[in-house]
Design an enzyme around this catalytic site. Structure first.
Site, PDB file in Angstrom:
ATOM      1  N   ARG A  91       0.813  -1.208   0.000  1.00 26.78           N
ATOM      2  CA  ARG A  91       0.000   0.000   0.000  1.00 26.78           C
ATOM      3  C   ARG A  91       0.853   1.267   0.000  1.00 26.78           C
ATOM      4  O   ARG A  91       0.539   2.247  -0.698  1.00 26.78           O
ATOM      5  CB  ARG A  91      -0.958  -0.008   1.189  1.00 26.78           C
ATOM      6  CG  ARG A  91      -1.841   1.232   1.340  1.00 26.78           C
ATOM      7  CD  ARG A  91      -2.411   1.799   0.066  1.00 26.78           C
ATOM      8  NE  ARG A  91      -3.146   0.820  -0.754  1.00 26.78           N
ATOM      9  CZ  ARG A  91      -3.483   1.029  -2.014  1.00 26.78           C
ATOM     10  NH1 ARG A  91      -3.123   2.140  -2.633  1.00 26.78           N
ATOM     11  NH2 ARG A  91      -4.149   0.104  -2.681  1.00 26.78           N
ATOM     12  N   LYS A 128       2.775  24.705  -2.428  1.00 28.93           N
ATOM     13  CA  LYS A 128       1.511  24.147  -1.949  1.00 28.93           C
ATOM     14  C   LYS A 128       1.548  22.625  -2.078  1.00 28.93           C
ATOM     15  O   LYS A 128       0.842  22.009  -2.881  1.00 28.93           O
ATOM     16  CB  LYS A 128       0.339  24.754  -2.723  1.00 28.93           C
ATOM     17  CG  LYS A 128       0.173  26.247  -2.449  1.00 28.93           C
ATOM     18  CD  LYS A 128      -0.968  26.855  -3.246  1.00 28.93           C
ATOM     19  CE  LYS A 128      -1.089  28.342  -2.957  1.00 28.93           C
ATOM     20  NZ  LYS A 128      -2.155  28.988  -3.769  1.00 28.93           N
ATOM     21  N   LYS A 160       6.098  38.798  -0.830  1.00 30.76           N
ATOM     22  CA  LYS A 160       4.675  38.624  -1.107  1.00 30.76           C
ATOM     23  C   LYS A 160       3.848  39.732  -0.451  1.00 30.76           C
ATOM     24  O   LYS A 160       4.393  40.631   0.192  1.00 30.76           O
ATOM     25  CB  LYS A 160       4.233  37.237  -0.622  1.00 30.76           C
ATOM     26  CG  LYS A 160       4.930  36.101  -1.383  1.00 30.76           C
ATOM     27  CD  LYS A 160       4.611  34.737  -0.824  1.00 30.76           C
ATOM     28  CE  LYS A 160       3.179  34.334  -1.054  1.00 30.76           C
ATOM     29  NZ  LYS A 160       2.890  34.094  -2.485  1.00 30.76           N
ATOM     30  N   GLU A 188       5.982  39.748  -5.640  1.00 28.98           N
ATOM     31  CA  GLU A 188       4.616  39.506  -6.093  1.00 28.98           C
ATOM     32  C   GLU A 188       3.871  40.841  -6.187  1.00 28.98           C
ATOM     33  O   GLU A 188       3.871  41.624  -5.237  1.00 28.98           O
ATOM     34  CB  GLU A 188       3.924  38.589  -5.075  1.00 28.98           C
ATOM     35  CG  GLU A 188       2.466  38.306  -5.328  1.00 28.98           C
ATOM     36  CD  GLU A 188       1.869  37.503  -4.184  1.00 28.98           C
ATOM     37  OE1 GLU A 188       2.113  36.293  -4.145  1.00 28.98           O
ATOM     38  OE2 GLU A 188       1.187  38.095  -3.319  1.00 28.98           O
ATOM     39  N   ASP A 209       0.343  38.372  -9.913  1.00 22.70           N
ATOM     40  CA  ASP A 209      -0.558  37.527  -9.131  1.00 22.70           C
ATOM     41  C   ASP A 209      -2.017  37.885  -9.370  1.00 22.70           C
ATOM     42  O   ASP A 209      -2.406  39.061  -9.298  1.00 22.70           O
ATOM     43  CB  ASP A 209      -0.220  37.681  -7.639  1.00 22.70           C
ATOM     44  CG  ASP A 209      -0.939  36.658  -6.781  1.00 22.70           C
ATOM     45  OD1 ASP A 209      -1.018  35.482  -7.192  1.00 22.70           O
ATOM     46  OD2 ASP A 209      -1.424  37.023  -5.689  1.00 22.70           O
TER      47      ASP A 209
END
Length: 284
Positions: A91, A128, A160, A188, A209
């Site tokens: 598995r 992510k 950011k 960004e 963005d």
């Protein structure tokens, strides 16, 4: 190749005190088994599966290779060894192959779509990723023909929106450039004006963005008109989906980064089948 110790912790997670079912029901026999694709796409994770099986004494013959296109029913691996070892690893190995192949397949689809419009535009992942699985997720992106982007917060400077809520844009870029000449600085932005400001302040990469393709095209033109376009790498990100790829690829940017490559993974279906009648008793 992912370090073996990292892979073994997945086995320990799945069988902290052993595989009680197999250890109780299955005698000490050898068996033969195959791992088959049940989907069509780009396969990944075979190297990791092989490392796990071989660690537990199973002989593995690869019938395919990571990064290859495969079809339903195709045999990927042939296994020969202790049945208990095969079932212990089963598995975990399938989970690794399934997740990595799902990412690689989606990445390959995106890369092919973009290259039809602009061969120079690269498709990249983001951070992510699932905690603990970043190395596998990023490797799968590369096997699918994509760019892994930065692996961690330590790799490069990426300024950011939350940084810019605390430090003005030109000052943030200036601080970053002063800190080191050997580390790329990306910022960004969400508007054409901020993109122009960032390029003028010395940013190496500008991430546009959450802009529409029309807004991106306008920004590329504005930078070119001021002689700033060739100074920077232009990246597009923020909710980019498959249907948007062609539009973004035609805007004149350099990179499209997609969190969806790793944060919303469709598992690639694979199976492991023990071949009946192929087992021999080792210990009475």
């Amino acid at each position: 190749m992912i370090p073996l110790e990292n892979l073994l912790r997945f086995i320990r997670e799945d069988a902290p005190w052993g595989d009680v079912t197999t250890d109780t029901v299955v005698p000490d026999v050898a068996c033969r088994a195959v791992v088959r694709a049940k989907d069509r796409g780009t396969i990944a994770g075979l190297a990791e599966a092989r490392a796990l099986f071989e660690h537990f004494g199973v002989t593995v013959r690869e019938r395919s290779a990571d990064g290859r296109a495969v079809a339903p029913g195709e045999i990927l691996l042939e296994l020969d060894g202790p049945a208990r070892a095969v079932l212990l690893v089963e598995r975990t190995a399938l989970n690794i192959i399934g997740r990595m192949s799902g990412i690689a397949t989606r990445t390959r689809e995106a890369v092919d779509m973009v290259r039809q419009v602009s061969p120079a535009v690269r498709v990249a992942a983001t951070r992510k990723t699932a905690p603990g699985l970043r190395a596998l997720d990023k490797k799968a992106v590369v096997l699918g023909g994509g760019d892994p982007h930065r692996f961690s917060l330590s790799d490069m400077v990426l300024i950011k929106d939350n940084h810019l809520a605390l430090v003005p844009l030109p000052e943030a870029i200036g601080r970053a450039k002063k800190q080191s000449l050997y580390r790329a600085v990306e910022v960004e932005v969400e508007t054409t004006d901020d993109a122009i400001t960032a390029a003028g302040a010395g940013a190496d990469i500008i991430l546009l963005d959450n802009m529409t393709p029309d807004a991106v095209r306008e920004t590329v033109g504005a930078l070119a008109g001021r002689g700033l376009r060739e100074r920077v790498i232009l990246e597009v990100s923020g909710g980019v989906a498959g249907g948007d790829l062609a539009g973004y690829a035609a805007t004149g940017i350099d990179v499209i980064s997609m969190g969806a490559l790793t944060h919303t993974v469709r598992n690639f279906d694979v199976s492991l089948d023990v071949l009946k009648g192929a087992g021999t008793v080792r210990v009475p």
